[in-house]
Design a protein around this motif. Structure first.
Motif, short mmCIF file in Angstrom:
data_model
loop_
_atom_site.label_atom_id
_atom_site.label_comp_id
_atom_site.label_asym_id
_atom_site.label_seq_id
_atom_site.Cartn_x
_atom_site.Cartn_y
_atom_site.Cartn_z
N ARG A 87 0.83 -1.21 0.00
CA ARG A 87 0.00 0.00 0.00
C ARG A 87 0.87 1.26 0.00
N ALA A 88 1.97 1.22 0.73
CA ALA A 88 2.85 2.39 0.79
C ALA A 88 3.49 2.66 -0.57
N GLY A 102 0.74 4.05 -2.83
CA GLY A 102 0.38 5.40 -2.44
C GLY A 102 1.48 6.42 -2.58
N GLU A 150 4.17 6.56 -0.81
CA GLU A 150 4.85 6.82 0.45
C GLU A 150 6.24 6.19 0.47
N ARG A 182 -6.90 14.78 -8.71
CA ARG A 182 -6.86 13.85 -7.59
C ARG A 182 -8.19 13.09 -7.47
N ARG A 210 -8.83 9.03 -7.94
CA ARG A 210 -9.54 8.22 -6.94
C ARG A 210 -10.71 7.47 -7.58
N SER A 239 -9.54 4.52 -9.68
CA SER A 239 -9.28 3.33 -8.87
C SER A 239 -10.58 2.66 -8.45
N SER A 275 1.50 -2.64 -8.67
CA SER A 275 2.41 -2.13 -7.64
C SER A 275 3.80 -1.88 -8.20
#
Length: 234
Positions: A24-25, A28, A30, A131, A135, A138, A162
């Motif tokens: 997920r990071a 996203g 991150e 943005r 969203r 997805s 990923s």
């Protein structure tokens, strides 16, 4: 943060917790390509044992998200543009399969949800709300996958997606791309809600092929922009 005296998780559940969290990071943004994965930091972040972290890193390496560097530990794997294109070629087949299955299974309530997302996507593009559009993009793919109920294909797509998140972000910032993407997503919605599996598969695969073609354009632009080596006088 894992406080002193709290239980530390171990075993398969702890490994899965770390794998899902790191994935997920990466998705996203991150965690970025080339970023080191420090075992102690992951232990603290997820409240798990070192063994669970190492097992998770092994699993993530097997999924192509992480790479191990001798004597330097593990890091988020960098994926070249050529490899990203190869990954997308595989994704196109899977996305087509899922869309076709969705067209076979879609209910009236699910069709309404798809159309609602399509309307919201049009509003987001008209308002230049990138943005929000990302969203909704997805959400659309998740709903089509839910309707299609092809769990193996969906799991494979998640792993592949990923790996190329950096290139997807680069693509999303390209001027005019949302407008192109919108029409392709609306075509998928129309095909699925019309219960036409062949049309749905073709629409999904055309969308992925468009992504490939745009990445090839980016590759050519980067090649042309790269400084040319001058011949050395002898």
């Amino acid at each position: 943060m894992q406080g002193e005296g709290q239980n530390v998780l171990s075993g398969a559940a702890a490994t899965e917790l770390v794998v899902d969290g790191v994935r997920r990071a990466i998705l996203g943004g991150e965690m970025s390509p080339g970023q080191r994965l420090v075992e102690a930091e992951l232990m603290e972040m997820f409240g798990v044992t070192r063994g669970s972290v190492r097992s998770a890193i092994d699993d993530l390496t097997g999924d192509g998200l992480v790479e191990k560097i001798p004597n330097r530990g593990a890091r988020v794997r960098r994926v070249s543009l050529d490899e990203a294109i190869a990954i997308l070629e595989c994704r196109g087949v899977l996305e087509g399969l899922i869309a076709a299955r969705a067209a076979e299974r879609v209910t009236a309530e699910q069709a309404e949800r798809l159309n609602r997302i399509g309307t919201q996507m049009q509003e987001a593009v008209a308002g230049a709300e990138l943005r929000t559009y990302a969203r909704l993009n997805s959400q659309l793919h998740e709903l089509v996958a839910e309707i299609g109920a092809q769990e193996i294909a969906t799991a494979l797509i998640l792993k592949l997606r990923s790996q190329i998140v950096r290139h997807q972000f680069q693509l999303s910032q390209r001027p005019g791309r949302p407008q192109v993407s919108l029409g392709q997503h609306l075509a998928i919605i129309e095909a699925v809600t019309s219960k036409d599996p062949q049309m749905a598969e073709q629409a999904a695969r055309r969308h992925v092929q468009s992504v490939i073609e745009t990445l090839l354009e980016i590759k050519e632009e980067e090649r042309e922009a790269a400084p040319q080596r001058q011949p050395i006088a002898v």
